[in-house]
Design a protein around this motif. Structure first.
Motif, short mmCIF file in Angstrom:
data_model
loop_
_atom_site.label_atom_id
_atom_site.label_comp_id
_atom_site.label_asym_id
_atom_site.label_seq_id
_atom_site.Cartn_x
_atom_site.Cartn_y
_atom_site.Cartn_z
N HIS A 176 69.81 53.60 71.29
CA HIS A 176 69.35 53.86 69.93
C HIS A 176 68.90 55.31 69.91
O HIS A 176 69.01 56.00 70.93
CB HIS A 176 68.26 52.87 69.50
CG HIS A 176 66.99 52.93 70.29
ND1 HIS A 176 66.95 52.83 71.67
CD2 HIS A 176 65.68 53.10 69.92
CE1 HIS A 176 65.70 52.91 72.09
NE2 HIS A 176 64.91 53.08 71.05
N HIS A 193 65.79 56.85 69.09
CA HIS A 193 64.39 57.29 69.18
C HIS A 193 64.29 58.48 70.14
O HIS A 193 65.05 58.58 71.09
CB HIS A 193 63.50 56.14 69.68
CG HIS A 193 63.22 55.12 68.60
ND1 HIS A 193 62.67 53.89 68.88
CD2 HIS A 193 63.41 55.16 67.26
CE1 HIS A 193 62.52 53.22 67.74
NE2 HIS A 193 62.97 53.96 66.76
N ASP A 244 62.50 59.34 72.57
CA ASP A 244 62.30 59.20 74.01
C ASP A 244 63.59 58.75 74.71
O ASP A 244 63.64 58.66 75.95
CB ASP A 244 61.14 58.25 74.33
CG ASP A 244 61.21 56.94 73.58
OD1 ASP A 244 61.67 56.93 72.42
OD2 ASP A 244 60.81 55.91 74.16
N HIS A 245 64.63 58.49 73.95
CA HIS A 245 65.94 58.12 74.51
C HIS A 245 67.00 59.17 74.20
O HIS A 245 67.95 59.34 74.97
CB HIS A 245 66.40 56.76 73.93
CG HIS A 245 65.45 55.65 74.23
ND1 HIS A 245 65.72 54.67 75.16
CD2 HIS A 245 64.20 55.39 73.76
CE1 HIS A 245 64.69 53.84 75.23
NE2 HIS A 245 63.75 54.25 74.39
N ASP A 304 65.18 49.18 75.08
CA ASP A 304 63.88 48.73 74.56
C ASP A 304 63.86 47.24 74.20
O ASP A 304 62.89 46.77 73.60
CB ASP A 304 63.44 49.59 73.38
CG ASP A 304 62.90 50.93 73.84
OD1 ASP A 304 62.66 51.08 75.05
OD2 ASP A 304 62.71 51.83 73.00
ZN LIG Z 1 62.75 53.06 70.99
#
Ligand SMILES: [Zn+2]
Length: 219
Positions: A48, A50, A52-53, A152
């Motif tokens: 996905h 976000h 932090d990814h 996640d």
């Molecule tokens: Zn996430």
């Protein structure tokens, strides 16, 4: 191929402070340990978008321009996730930072996938929803064995029990349903499961006995 790329190096001191970021090692170190450089990556696959990814998908160059971090790679993103990430809401906009992925489209290296499918031989994506509506996990099959990069859906080993879900999840009941289905499969088929956010256990095998779940670290 690389799946997700961490939070990258574009953010400032204040951001690092807010999220408790410790930057002694980053992706270049771990790639080097695997004998690879950013130029060696052909496909970057997103669970996905976000920060932090996906923060590591792009880099700010000396001239201040943001460009793809992996110069030879195609970036593969699920279409629904792309739509949500490029139209964030009040609830989601702290996590969706456009600099992490819009430059990929501008550079012509973005590939959107519409549904569950094979990305390269032995590597399939499967939508889990829950964390975000179009969050996907990645199933890898090789030599008769299966591994799953669940991102996640189960970020750490602490999230293996049924009801432990993150406050970040947009649809926690969907997370629980998808997790229930995956854990059953992981236990039965002995799937090596990756825990992307776990500080100690990179991957392991989920066991279930008398409804109690444990993880045996593995690789
Ligand atoms: Zn996430």
């Amino acid at each position: 191929m690389i799946i997700d790329a961490g939070m990258g190096d574009k953010e400032n001191e204040k951001f690092h402070d807010i999220y408790g970021v410790e930057r002694t090692r980053h992706l270049d170190h771990t790639l080097a340990e695997a004998g690879l450089a950013p130029e060696d990556i052909d496909i970057v696959l997103a669970s996905h978008l976000h920060f932090d990814h996906a923060g590591g998908f792009t880099v700010r160059d000396a001239g201040g321009r943001i460009r793809p971090r992996f110069p030879r790679a195609q970036y593969v993103v699920r279409r629904g996730e792309w739509e949500d990430a490029t139209h964030p809401s009040v609830r989601t906009r702290a996590s969706y930072l456009l600099d992490n992925y819009v430059p990929l489209a501008e550079a012509g290296v973005l590939q959107l996938v519409d549904d569950d499918q094979t990305i390269m031989p032995g590597v399939k994506v499967r939508r889990t929803g829950g964390h975000t509506q179009h969050h996907q996990m990645i199933v890898i099959e090789s030599g008769g064995k299966t591994a799953a990069f669940v991102a996640d859906l189960i970020p750490t080993t602490a999230h293996v029990p049924e009801v432990w879900v993150m406050g970040y999840d947009l649809y926690p009941l969907d997370t629980m349903a998808a997790k229930q289905q995956f854990v059953k499969e992981a236990v039965e088929k002995e799937i090596l499961t990756f825990f992307e956010h776990d500080p100690l256990v990179a991957a392991g095998y989920i066991k279930e006995e008398d409804k109690k779940r444990t993880v045996v670290a593995g690789r």
